[in-house]
Motif scaffolding. Sequence first.
Motif, PDB file in Angstrom:
ATOM      1  N   GLN A 124      -3.513   7.978   4.619  1.00 17.11           N
ATOM      2  CA  GLN A 124      -4.191   6.832   4.955  1.00 17.11           C
ATOM      3  C   GLN A 124      -3.185   5.745   5.178  1.00 17.11           C
ATOM      4  O   GLN A 124      -3.131   5.112   6.447  1.00 17.11           O
ATOM      5  N   VAL A 125      -2.238   5.410   4.363  1.00 13.37           N
ATOM      6  CA  VAL A 125      -1.418   4.308   4.431  1.00 13.37           C
ATOM      7  C   VAL A 125      -0.301   4.549   5.511  1.00 13.37           C
ATOM      8  O   VAL A 125       0.184   4.026   6.256  1.00 13.37           O
ATOM      9  N   GLU A 126       0.110   6.203   5.639  1.00 10.09           N
ATOM     10  CA  GLU A 126       1.216   6.308   6.500  1.00 10.09           C
ATOM     11  C   GLU A 126       0.775   6.232   7.790  1.00 10.09           C
ATOM     12  O   GLU A 126       1.240   5.799   8.892  1.00 10.09           O
ATOM     13  N   PHE A 128       0.911  -1.178  -0.111  1.00  6.86           N
ATOM     14  CA  PHE A 128      -0.092   0.155  -0.067  1.00  6.86           C
ATOM     15  C   PHE A 128       0.783   1.318  -0.127  1.00  6.86           C
ATOM     16  O   PHE A 128       0.463   2.286  -0.693  1.00  6.86           O
ATOM     17  N   GLY A 129       2.042   1.269   0.892  1.00  6.01           N
ATOM     18  CA  GLY A 129       2.946   2.440   0.748  1.00  6.01           C
ATOM     19  C   GLY A 129       3.453   2.697  -0.736  1.00  6.01           C
ATOM     20  O   GLY A 129       3.683   3.671  -0.917  1.00  6.01           O
ATOM     21  N   GLU A 130       3.732   1.687  -1.591  1.00  6.98           N
ATOM     22  CA  GLU A 130       4.320   1.773  -2.758  1.00  6.98           C
ATOM     23  C   GLU A 130       3.154   2.340  -3.985  1.00  6.98           C
ATOM     24  O   GLU A 130       3.580   3.074  -4.615  1.00  6.98           O
ATOM     25  N   ARG A 131       2.089   1.916  -3.422  1.00  4.02           N
ATOM     26  CA  ARG A 131       0.991   2.056  -4.426  1.00  4.02           C
ATOM     27  C   ARG A 131       0.045   3.446  -4.289  1.00  4.02           C
ATOM     28  O   ARG A 131      -0.573   3.821  -5.332  1.00  4.02           O
ATOM     29  N   ALA A 132       0.039   3.694  -3.240  1.00  3.19           N
ATOM     30  CA  ALA A 132      -0.929   4.916  -2.895  1.00  3.19           C
ATOM     31  C   ALA A 132      -0.404   6.044  -3.821  1.00  3.19           C
ATOM     32  O   ALA A 132       0.643   6.532  -4.035  1.00  3.19           O
ATOM     33  N   ALA A 133      -1.379   6.654  -4.597  1.00  3.94           N
ATOM     34  CA  ALA A 133      -1.078   7.787  -5.670  1.00  3.94           C
ATOM     35  C   ALA A 133      -1.649   9.035  -5.118  1.00  3.94           C
ATOM     36  O   ALA A 133      -0.939  10.125  -5.557  1.00  3.94           O
ATOM     37  N   THR A 134      -2.468   9.217  -4.394  1.00  2.94           N
ATOM     38  CA  THR A 134      -3.476  10.562  -3.935  1.00  2.94           C
ATOM     39  C   THR A 134      -2.680  10.726  -2.758  1.00  2.94           C
ATOM     40  O   THR A 134      -2.057  10.071  -1.926  1.00  2.94           O
ATOM     41  N   ALA A 140      -7.960   2.899   8.761  1.00  4.54           N
ATOM     42  CA  ALA A 140      -7.060   4.000   7.947  1.00  4.54           C
ATOM     43  C   ALA A 140      -7.876   4.333   6.404  1.00  4.54           C
ATOM     44  O   ALA A 140      -7.966   5.445   6.261  1.00  4.54           O
ATOM     45  N   PHE A 141      -8.391   3.428   6.175  1.00  2.80           N
ATOM     46  CA  PHE A 141      -9.262   3.514   4.906  1.00  2.80           C
ATOM     47  C   PHE A 141     -10.656   3.722   4.982  1.00  2.80           C
ATOM     48  O   PHE A 141     -11.198   3.623   3.825  1.00  2.80           O
ATOM     49  N   ARG A 142     -11.096   3.800   5.968  1.00  2.84           N
ATOM     50  CA  ARG A 142     -12.655   3.829   6.336  1.00  2.84           C
ATOM     51  C   ARG A 142     -13.344   5.083   5.767  1.00  2.84           C
ATOM     52  O   ARG A 142     -14.291   4.880   5.178  1.00  2.84           O
TER      53      ARG A 142
END
Length: 446
Positions: free
Chosen positions: A133-135, A121-127, A277-279
């Motif tokens: 959220q990932v952090e 998720f840390g590598e893929r998050a773009a926005t 985090a992604f709620r």
Amino acid sequence: MAIFNRDSDDEVTRGTRAVVVHAETHGADRRDSEARLEEARGLALAIGIDVRAAQAFRVRDRKPATLFGSGQVDSIAALAQAEEAELVIVDNALSPVQQSNLEKACQVKVIDRTGLILEIFGERAATNEGRLQVELAHLDYQAGRLVRSWTHLERQRGGFGFLGGPGETQIEADRRMIRDRMAKIRRELDQVTRTRGLHRARRQRAPWPVIALVGYTNAGKSTLFNRLTGAEVMAEDLLFATLDPTMRQISLPGLDKAILSDTVGFVSDLPTQLIAAFRATLEEVLSADLIVHVRDIAHPDSEAQRDDVMDVLEELGVAGEAAYARDGEASDPPPIIEAWNKLDLLGQDEAERLHELAARRDDVVILSALTGEGADRLQRTISGHLTAGAQIQTLRVPMADGAALAWLHEHGEVVGSREEGHDSVLEVRLSDSALARFRKREQAES
């Protein structure tokens, strides 16, 4: 985020040599060990890790100190040494103590399934929202592991990623930094949640029905999204190819406009930190009028994947018998239909068998998002569910309110109209959900 090699300060994100191990406990998994190992390989491949070997170990009793038995720990260490691995991936959840003890025994870095998924998720998050959220999930996971260390207690942390083991003297300072940073991220995400809520409220006032695509990772959601909308969302044969939600307007039979939402894929044992985090992102599913559960029907573990997705949906409160809060009021969960995807990968006999099964259900469509076969049937099925129960309603609308008149023509079937004074009285065939949205629109305008 980067993976750090404990024996050097070199940062390696791809090509890291690794072995994958899985603790198989009787009755704990829905799928067999080979399927779990294959999925773990796919997760590692998603961030370019070079998996040299994978092995499952039958664990009768989970050991508090190491998860595995002592002889199994020795075998894992020997496997890592034989393969010259820099990393051991344990396809289970590890406590901080278990992770630390395994690192000491194997003399290489060890991460568990949660850590691996967080790394993807840390590598893929773009926005910006996705990165926040990932952090937050990373920090929540890292906070419980600051007490661990293995062979270099004096070494200072090389980076803020959770794989970068802090020096022992830095633990308190790191805890304070993590608490402060998490508080700041939560404030920023609260603002994101409020903004997303305003956008959602605006759509409901517009209002158009919302269809949410959900499913196991790599089930083909983004390919189907692109097929239905003509968009170009990243769609690759990779686990977690899509993290950030995407929404597009589509037209459906009998509906001039609808909103289609592509969401993050689910996976078995999805880390609780990520669900929390992604709620805000997954609240798009909460507000949907219809959920389309995209399934990789050609996958040997398709049924187990379905159960994993339903578990997450129930945790979010959008599946099961319990009502959930929607617009401040208790409401039934949105209806769910299943899109049995990847028909193109099935043999003729299996395809015919599944076609017969799908034909006996009104909540299943079999299709290939890649070739487009069955996509029109899915659109008709979606439209049928959204317009189900449509009845003729008599509605009085001021003739000056052109927007309301246009809305009724777009979202219903106007079967008759007459003028009374300054008002138009219309006979409109509307579904219950469309009528509720129209009433809400009237309230918002008043």
